[in-house]
Design a protein around this motif. Structure first.
Motif, PDB file in Angstrom:
ATOM      1  N   UNK A 202       0.837  -1.195   0.000  1.00  0.00           N
ATOM      2  CA  UNK A 202       0.000   0.000   0.000  1.00  0.00           C
ATOM      3  C   UNK A 202       0.870   1.242   0.000  1.00  0.00           C
ATOM      4  N   UNK A 203       0.287   2.355  -0.439  1.00  0.00           N
ATOM      5  CA  UNK A 203       1.034   3.593  -0.573  1.00  0.00           C
ATOM      6  C   UNK A 203       1.123   4.322   0.755  1.00  0.00           C
ATOM      7  N   UNK A 204       2.299   4.839   1.043  1.00  0.00           N
ATOM      8  CA  UNK A 204       2.486   5.673   2.219  1.00  0.00           C
ATOM      9  C   UNK A 204       2.559   7.137   1.807  1.00  0.00           C
ATOM     10  N   UNK A 205       3.211   7.948   2.597  1.00  0.00           N
ATOM     11  CA  UNK A 205       3.398   9.362   2.260  1.00  0.00           C
ATOM     12  C   UNK A 205       4.380   9.502   1.108  1.00  0.00           C
ATOM     13  N   UNK A 206       4.074  10.413   0.191  1.00  0.00           N
ATOM     14  CA  UNK A 206       4.957  10.707  -0.944  1.00  0.00           C
ATOM     15  C   UNK A 206       5.356   9.416  -1.673  1.00  0.00           C
ATOM     16  N   UNK A 207       6.654   9.055  -1.630  1.00  0.00           N
ATOM     17  CA  UNK A 207       7.126   7.869  -2.350  1.00  0.00           C
ATOM     18  C   UNK A 207       7.181   6.624  -1.478  1.00  0.00           C
ATOM     19  N   UNK A 208       6.771   6.768  -0.221  1.00  0.00           N
ATOM     20  CA  UNK A 208       6.928   5.670   0.733  1.00  0.00           C
ATOM     21  C   UNK A 208       5.937   4.542   0.449  1.00  0.00           C
ATOM     22  N   UNK A 209       6.250   3.371   0.986  1.00  0.00           N
ATOM     23  CA  UNK A 209       5.405   2.195   0.781  1.00  0.00           C
ATOM     24  C   UNK A 209       5.253   1.442   2.101  1.00  0.00           C
ATOM     25  N   UNK A 210       4.121   0.747   2.229  1.00  0.00           N
ATOM     26  CA  UNK A 210       3.867  -0.117   3.380  1.00  0.00           C
ATOM     27  C   UNK A 210       3.574  -1.520   2.865  1.00  0.00           C
ATOM     28  N   UNK A 211       4.237  -2.527   3.427  1.00  0.00           N
ATOM     29  CA  UNK A 211       4.078  -3.900   2.940  1.00  0.00           C
ATOM     30  C   UNK A 211       3.797  -4.839   4.102  1.00  0.00           C
ATOM     31  N   UNK A 212       3.186  -5.978   3.775  1.00  0.00           N
ATOM     32  CA  UNK A 212       3.065  -7.063   4.734  1.00  0.00           C
ATOM     33  C   UNK A 212       4.391  -7.824   4.748  1.00  0.00           C
ATOM     34  N   UNK A 213       4.693  -8.553   5.823  1.00  0.00           N
ATOM     35  CA  UNK A 213       5.949  -9.317   5.853  1.00  0.00           C
ATOM     36  C   UNK A 213       6.012 -10.395   4.772  1.00  0.00           C
ATOM     37  N   UNK A 214       4.877 -11.001   4.456  1.00  0.00           N
ATOM     38  CA  UNK A 214       4.874 -12.096   3.485  1.00  0.00           C
ATOM     39  C   UNK A 214       5.187 -11.590   2.081  1.00  0.00           C
ATOM     40  N   UNK A 215       5.924 -12.392   1.334  1.00  0.00           N
ATOM     41  CA  UNK A 215       6.158 -12.120  -0.082  1.00  0.00           C
ATOM     42  C   UNK A 215       6.477 -13.439  -0.768  1.00  0.00           C
ATOM     43  N   UNK A 216       6.167 -13.527  -2.037  1.00  0.00           N
ATOM     44  CA  UNK A 216       6.505 -14.706  -2.838  1.00  0.00           C
ATOM     45  C   UNK A 216       6.805 -14.263  -4.262  1.00  0.00           C
ATOM     46  N   UNK A 217       7.889 -14.769  -4.796  1.00  0.00           N
ATOM     47  CA  UNK A 217       8.273 -14.498  -6.177  1.00  0.00           C
ATOM     48  C   UNK A 217       8.561 -15.849  -6.830  1.00  0.00           C
ATOM     49  N   UNK A 218       7.665 -16.279  -7.720  1.00  0.00           N
ATOM     50  CA  UNK A 218       7.848 -17.542  -8.438  1.00  0.00           C
ATOM     51  C   UNK A 218       8.258 -17.235  -9.868  1.00  0.00           C
ATOM     52  N   UNK A 219       9.347 -17.845 -10.309  1.00  0.00           N
ATOM     53  CA  UNK A 219       9.915 -17.584 -11.633  1.00  0.00           C
ATOM     54  C   UNK A 219      10.066 -18.910 -12.364  1.00  0.00           C
ATOM     55  N   UNK A 220       9.488 -18.999 -13.534  1.00  0.00           N
ATOM     56  CA  UNK A 220       9.500 -20.255 -14.278  1.00  0.00           C
ATOM     57  C   UNK A 220      10.834 -20.464 -14.980  1.00  0.00           C
ATOM     58  N   UNK A 221      11.343 -21.683 -14.889  1.00  0.00           N
ATOM     59  CA  UNK A 221      12.577 -22.025 -15.583  1.00  0.00           C
ATOM     60  C   UNK A 221      13.707 -22.359 -14.624  1.00  0.00           C
ATOM     61  N   UNK A 222      14.875 -22.605 -15.208  1.00  0.00           N
ATOM     62  CA  UNK A 222      16.050 -22.947 -14.415  1.00  0.00           C
ATOM     63  C   UNK A 222      16.496 -21.757 -13.561  1.00  0.00           C
ATOM     64  N   UNK A 223      17.159 -22.072 -12.459  1.00  0.00           N
ATOM     65  CA  UNK A 223      17.678 -21.015 -11.595  1.00  0.00           C
ATOM     66  C   UNK A 223      18.623 -20.101 -12.367  1.00  0.00           C
ATOM     67  N   UNK A 224      18.563 -18.804 -12.041  1.00  0.00           N
ATOM     68  CA  UNK A 224      19.492 -17.831 -12.609  1.00  0.00           C
ATOM     69  C   UNK A 224      20.156 -17.072 -11.465  1.00  0.00           C
ATOM     70  N   UNK A 225      20.542 -17.817 -10.435  1.00  0.00           N
ATOM     71  CA  UNK A 225      21.113 -17.198  -9.244  1.00  0.00           C
ATOM     72  C   UNK A 225      22.464 -16.544  -9.511  1.00  0.00           C
TER      73      UNK A 225
END
Length: 457
Positions: A202-225
């Protein structure tokens, strides 16, 4: 820091999701990366970011593993800001930068679209056309080098987002009569990935942001670490060969969990998601749906039981976020279509797997139907149950069809609602569900909603 990332989009989600991830990479893996932000639309400017030199505050608020998280940090990874409409040449010049390795975007669900246009001498309208012109500039400048082909991570919430973006870019390349070797470079060397992102921002003041602790990023394909060491940095990333399974898990557990519980909770007198789940009986109702009825259907398709269990627990924890004043009546908006996507697939699979109708999902569907008893006034549906009145907006055609259902008895209502055109014949494959539904609705009438849905209270 080296300018390794080109970001299309200036919205708060990217700052709370991707910007935070890059900051974690810099802190934990000495990634030494900065981001160039590119505006996607002609209106407005990027002066708000330039005024703070890209610095913004990120607040993380919510529950994580049962503990309240409430932290703030300053993030300083955006170093350059380009508005390609007045700065088209400057935008294209970024394609000549040696260190640039990654392209990300969030142009909304409507952003990855094809719109025919001429080869651009000025900024084109769509994101894919902008990216195609940029990639061609890079292809030419680096003499077709495969080493300079970027990893491309679209974060738009559409299925096969990377595949669709690549297809449109190739279409533009053909339209513009570009070198066939460029098309081969786009197909073979540029690493387009399908992705799934999940975090409440969610949006905070000006450019700031507020987030929940949880996050998930799923990327299809072989690892690119080696290019993007997200896992090493402690980010909840999954490099997977089965992205549709992640999407299905999210829709059935996160979205389906919401839709399964809110009608039972509202009809029991609750209004806020987190408050409702403080009630043991509602918490147990949701847990039984996710862990006992939905999870086995996903496991039967090859899902890992422990990973699915962890995800279900994370979903419940997210719903309990004390910082989110999530009103259930707002979740109920436009829900007629959600039954088909979020609940019925799990109901169908569970029935097939166990050779019987799932108890809690059946009750959730019954509560959903009971919630929709009422009348339509204009574009508003008005309902009433046990002294509780409520109203919400939904698809006019669906509301009209539902409102015509016979509510004179539980049996008549069960027969009418299952045959309602709003469900597009979805219950035709379960002709004997009418008897099960009738029994549940009769219990609603005899015992009351709360006593029937939560018999141990």
């Amino acid at each position: 820091m080296k300018n390794k990332i080109l970001q299309f989009g200036s919205g708060v989600f990217l700052r709370g999701f991707w910007g935070w991830m890059v900051n974690e990479l810099n802190k934990n893996e000495n990634f030494d990366a900065s981001i160039t932000m590119v505006k996607l639309t002609p209106r407005g400017d990027l002066s708000q970011f330039k005024e703070t030199s890209g610095l913004y505050s990120l607040s993380t608020k919510g529950l994580l593993n049962g503990e309240v998280i409430d932290t703030n940090e300053e993030i300083d990874i955006y170093q350059r800001f380009i508005h390609p409409y007045p700065e088209w040449v400057e935008f294209l010049l970024t394609a000549e930068e040696e260190d640039l390795q990654i392209v990300v975007s969030n142009s909304t669900e409507a952003g990855i679209v094809y719109k025919q246009c001429l080869f651009p001498n000025e900024c084109p309208e769509t994101y894919p056309a902008k990216l195609c012109a940029w990639l061609y500039k890079r292809f030419v400048h680096f003499d077709q080098s495969s080493d300079k082909a970027p990893l491309i991570l679209p974060m738009e919430l559409i299925e096969s987002n990377g595949d669709k973006l690549q297809e449109i870019i190739i279409k533009h390349a053909n339209d513009w009569g570009l070198d066939h070797n460029f098309i081969t470079w786009v197909q073979k060397d540029c690493d387009f990935r399908n992705t799934l992102v999940d975090r409440i921002v969610t949006k905070g003041d000006k450019n700031d942001a507020c987030v929940e602790p949880y996050h998930l990023f799923a990327i299809e394909g072989e690892e690119a670490e080696e290019i993007l060491p997200l896992k090493k940095a402690g980010v909840n990333v999954f490099w997977t060969k089965n992205l549709p399974a992640f999407r299905e898990t999210k829709v059935r557990m996160l979205n389906g969990g919401h839709t399964s519980m809110i009608y039972a909770a509202i009809l029991s007198g609750e209004t806020i998601v987190a408050d409702a789940l403080e009630k043991l009986e509602i918490d147990q109702f949701l847990r039984s749906i996710l862990l006992d009825e939905v999870l086995p259907t996903l496991e039967a398709k090859g899902g890992d039981k422990q990973e699915l269990t962890d995800y279900a627990e994370a979903v419940i924890e997210r719903f309990k976020n004390p910082f989110l004043n999530h009103e259930m009546i707002n979740i109920a908006l436009n829900s007629a279509s959600k039954l088909l996507v979020r609940i019925l697939p799990s109901f169908n699979d569970s029935t097939k797997l166990n050779k019987k109708y799932p108890e809690k999902l059946s009750k959730a569907i019954a509560a959903f139907f009971w919630f929709y008893r009422g009348s339509v006034e204009g574009d508003t549906f008005k309902g009433e149950s046990e002294g509780l009145t409520y109203e919400f907006a939904d698809d006019a055609k669906a509301m009209s069809a539902i409102a015509k259902c016979d509510t004179s008895s539980a049996a008549n209502f069960a027969k009418a609602i299952l045959a309602c055109s709003a469900w597009k014949g979805a219950f035709n494959k379960h002709p004997d569900f009418e008897a099960t539904l009738t029994k549940i609705l009769e219990e609603f009438e005899e015992k009351g909603l709360k006593a029937s849905l939560f018999p141990n209270t």
